[in-house]
Write an enzyme that holds these catalytic residues in place. Structure first.
Site, PDB file in Angstrom:
ATOM      1  N   HIS A 270       8.701   3.547   8.575  1.00  0.00           N
ATOM      2  CA  HIS A 270       8.542   2.704   9.763  1.00  0.00           C
ATOM      3  C   HIS A 270       7.295   3.156  10.517  1.00  0.00           C
ATOM      4  O   HIS A 270       7.100   4.359  10.726  1.00  0.00           O
ATOM      5  CB  HIS A 270       9.782   2.821  10.656  1.00  0.00           C
ATOM      6  CG  HIS A 270       9.690   1.965  11.872  1.00  0.00           C
ATOM      7  ND1 HIS A 270       9.866   0.598  11.829  1.00  0.00           N
ATOM      8  CD2 HIS A 270       9.397   2.268  13.156  1.00  0.00           C
ATOM      9  CE1 HIS A 270       9.690   0.099  13.047  1.00  0.00           C
ATOM     10  NE2 HIS A 270       9.412   1.088  13.865  1.00  0.00           N
TER      11      HIS A 270
ATOM     12  N   ARG B  37      13.375  -7.721   4.823  1.00  0.00           N
ATOM     13  CA  ARG B  37      14.690  -8.366   4.840  1.00  0.00           C
ATOM     14  C   ARG B  37      15.653  -7.462   5.595  1.00  0.00           C
ATOM     15  O   ARG B  37      15.679  -6.242   5.369  1.00  0.00           O
ATOM     16  CB  ARG B  37      15.235  -8.563   3.416  1.00  0.00           C
ATOM     17  CG  ARG B  37      14.374  -9.390   2.513  1.00  0.00           C
ATOM     18  CD  ARG B  37      14.420 -10.852   2.837  1.00  0.00           C
ATOM     19  NE  ARG B  37      15.743 -11.452   2.669  1.00  0.00           N
ATOM     20  CZ  ARG B  37      16.070 -12.661   3.128  1.00  0.00           C
ATOM     21  NH1 ARG B  37      15.188 -13.377   3.793  1.00  0.00           N
ATOM     22  NH2 ARG B  37      17.283 -13.146   2.942  1.00  0.00           N
TER      23      ARG B  37
ATOM     24  N   LEU C 275      19.123  -5.907   5.997  1.00  0.00           N
ATOM     25  CA  LEU C 275      20.130  -5.618   4.973  1.00  0.00           C
ATOM     26  C   LEU C 275      21.537  -5.795   5.545  1.00  0.00           C
ATOM     27  O   LEU C 275      21.794  -5.449   6.703  1.00  0.00           O
ATOM     28  CB  LEU C 275      19.962  -4.184   4.468  1.00  0.00           C
ATOM     29  CG  LEU C 275      18.602  -3.862   3.841  1.00  0.00           C
ATOM     30  CD1 LEU C 275      18.588  -2.422   3.346  1.00  0.00           C
ATOM     31  CD2 LEU C 275      18.260  -4.813   2.710  1.00  0.00           C
TER      32      LEU C 275
ATOM     33  N   ARG D 220      22.745 -14.309   2.120  1.00  0.00           N
ATOM     34  CA  ARG D 220      22.025 -13.029   2.156  1.00  0.00           C
ATOM     35  C   ARG D 220      22.657 -12.018   1.190  1.00  0.00           C
ATOM     36  O   ARG D 220      21.973 -11.310   0.462  1.00  0.00           O
ATOM     37  CB  ARG D 220      22.077 -12.505   3.596  1.00  0.00           C
ATOM     38  CG  ARG D 220      21.082 -11.452   3.941  1.00  0.00           C
ATOM     39  CD  ARG D 220      21.122 -11.154   5.421  1.00  0.00           C
ATOM     40  NE  ARG D 220      20.371 -12.107   6.208  1.00  0.00           N
ATOM     41  CZ  ARG D 220      19.053 -12.020   6.412  1.00  0.00           C
ATOM     42  NH1 ARG D 220      18.380 -11.014   5.898  1.00  0.00           N
ATOM     43  NH2 ARG D 220      18.423 -12.911   7.122  1.00  0.00           N
TER      44      ARG D 220
ATOM     45  N   SER E  93       0.828  -1.221   0.000  1.00  0.00           N
ATOM     46  CA  SER E  93       0.000   0.000   0.000  1.00  0.00           C
ATOM     47  C   SER E  93       0.859   1.266   0.000  1.00  0.00           C
ATOM     48  O   SER E  93       0.506   2.261  -0.640  1.00  0.00           O
ATOM     49  CB  SER E  93      -0.987   0.002   1.172  1.00  0.00           C
ATOM     50  OG  SER E  93      -0.351   0.243   2.390  1.00  0.00           O
ATOM     51  N   ASN E  94       1.984   1.247   0.715  1.00  0.00           N
ATOM     52  CA  ASN E  94       2.876   2.417   0.660  1.00  0.00           C
ATOM     53  C   ASN E  94       3.488   2.577  -0.726  1.00  0.00           C
ATOM     54  O   ASN E  94       3.630   3.701  -1.222  1.00  0.00           O
ATOM     55  CB  ASN E  94       3.972   2.307   1.718  1.00  0.00           C
ATOM     56  CG  ASN E  94       3.494   2.794   3.073  1.00  0.00           C
ATOM     57  OD1 ASN E  94       3.315   3.993   3.267  1.00  0.00           O
ATOM     58  ND2 ASN E  94       3.261   1.872   3.997  1.00  0.00           N
TER      59      ASN E  94
HETATM   60  C1  GRF Z   1       3.897  -0.402   6.740  1.00  0.00           C
HETATM   61  O1  GRF Z   1       3.232  -0.242   7.953  1.00  0.00           O
HETATM   62  C2  GRF Z   1       5.288   0.156   6.832  1.00  0.00           C
HETATM   63  O2  GRF Z   1       5.390   1.235   7.694  1.00  0.00           O
HETATM   64  C3  GRF Z   1       6.063  -1.022   7.380  1.00  0.00           C
HETATM   65  O3  GRF Z   1       5.500  -2.150   6.776  1.00  0.00           O
HETATM   66  C4  GRF Z   1       4.156  -1.874   6.415  1.00  0.00           C
HETATM   67  C5  GRF Z   1       4.037  -2.151   4.960  1.00  0.00           C
HETATM   68  O4  GRF Z   1       2.706  -2.027   4.512  1.00  0.00           O
HETATM   69  N1  GRF Z   1       7.482  -0.872   7.131  1.00  0.00           N
HETATM   70  P1  GRF Z   1       2.427  -1.917   2.957  1.00  0.00           P
HETATM   71  O5  GRF Z   1       2.987  -3.165   2.314  1.00  0.00           O
HETATM   72  O6  GRF Z   1       3.071  -0.688   2.450  1.00  0.00           O
HETATM   73  O7  GRF Z   1       0.930  -1.871   2.843  1.00  0.00           O
END
Ligand code: GRF
Length: 214
Positions: free
Chosen positions: A112, A94, A96, A68, A15-16
């Site tokens: 985050h 993952r 890093l 990795r 979604s982000n």
């Molecule tokens: C989000 O809450 C982001 O802050 C965290 O992982 C989640 C990812 O959600 N790092 P999406 O895949 O972007 O919906």
């Protein structure tokens, strides 16, 4: 001058990533989403990206066993092949190695779901509720070797309301993530001179982020 080419690295729903894609569709947005990569071939975000016309590929980490760094080298090869200049981690699950962190020093962002430095790591909404904080939120930061500890570029706060559950609080934070990440990427992309991918001098002389959120 063309805007910097951005890759978004995901592991799940994306979604982000889609909030970045939508923002970057605006002609005035100072960066272009050129590639979506995932370590997980069944990440739902890959199909969302493709449906939005973005090249999306999986580099399955399971094919690399415990190697990795070899997996990162394969990801890195994709990034270089696509002329990527900025990497946005968006739910990329993952850890890093220094190889990847150093290769993209100053050119890799992460989002985050907490107000860092509070609640680095996982289960941030449950931990915020357990701690009884009244404000919670999200952070975009530059990625450094220590997880969730890089320089903070932008933050958005939300109230913790009575009766909140992990889900209601997480949804409130996520709405802010979708506003914050595009704003932070735009600020970073327009306020910073990015070395070309072939120009390796940044490794010896890393430039700090100069991005601002309007
Ligand atoms: C989000 O809450 C982001 O802050 C965290 O992982 C989640 C990812 O959600 N790092 P999406 O895949 O972007 O919906």
């Amino acid at each position: 001058m063309t805007s910097p080419r951005v890759a978004v690295l995901i592991s799940g729903r994306g979604s982000n990533m889609m909030s970045l894609v939508r923002a970057a569709n605006a002609p005035e947005f100072p960066a272009q989403i050129a590639l979506v990569l995932s370590n997980n071939p069944s990440a739902a975000g890959l199909d969302l990206a493709r449906a939005a016309g973005i090249e999306a590929r999986a580099v399955d980490h399971r094919g690399f066993g415990h190697e990795r760094k070899a997996h990162e080298a394969a990801i890195n090869a994709e990034l270089r092949a696509h002329g990527i200049e900025i990497v946005c981690l968006a739910g990329y699950m993952r850890l890093l190695t220094p190889f990847m962190v150093n290769a993209w020093h100053g050119r890799m962002l992460n989002i985050h779901p907490s107000l860092l430095p509070a609640f680095p790591g996982l289960h941030t909404h449950a931990r915020a509720l357990a701690a009884g904080v009244k404000l919670h939120g999200c952070t975009v930061h530059s990625v450094t070797a220590e997880v969730d500890c890089g320089p903070i570029l932008a933050q958005a706060a939300v109230p913790v309301l009575e009766g909140d559950t992990e889900d209601t609080l997480g949804a409130r934070v996520l709405r802010q993530e979708h506003i914050l990440y595009p704003a932070a990427l735009a600020a970073a992309a327009s306020g910073h001179k990015f070395p070309s991918p072939d120009e390796m001098s940044y490794l010896a002389n890393p430039l700090p982020w100069k991005g601002r959120v309007p």
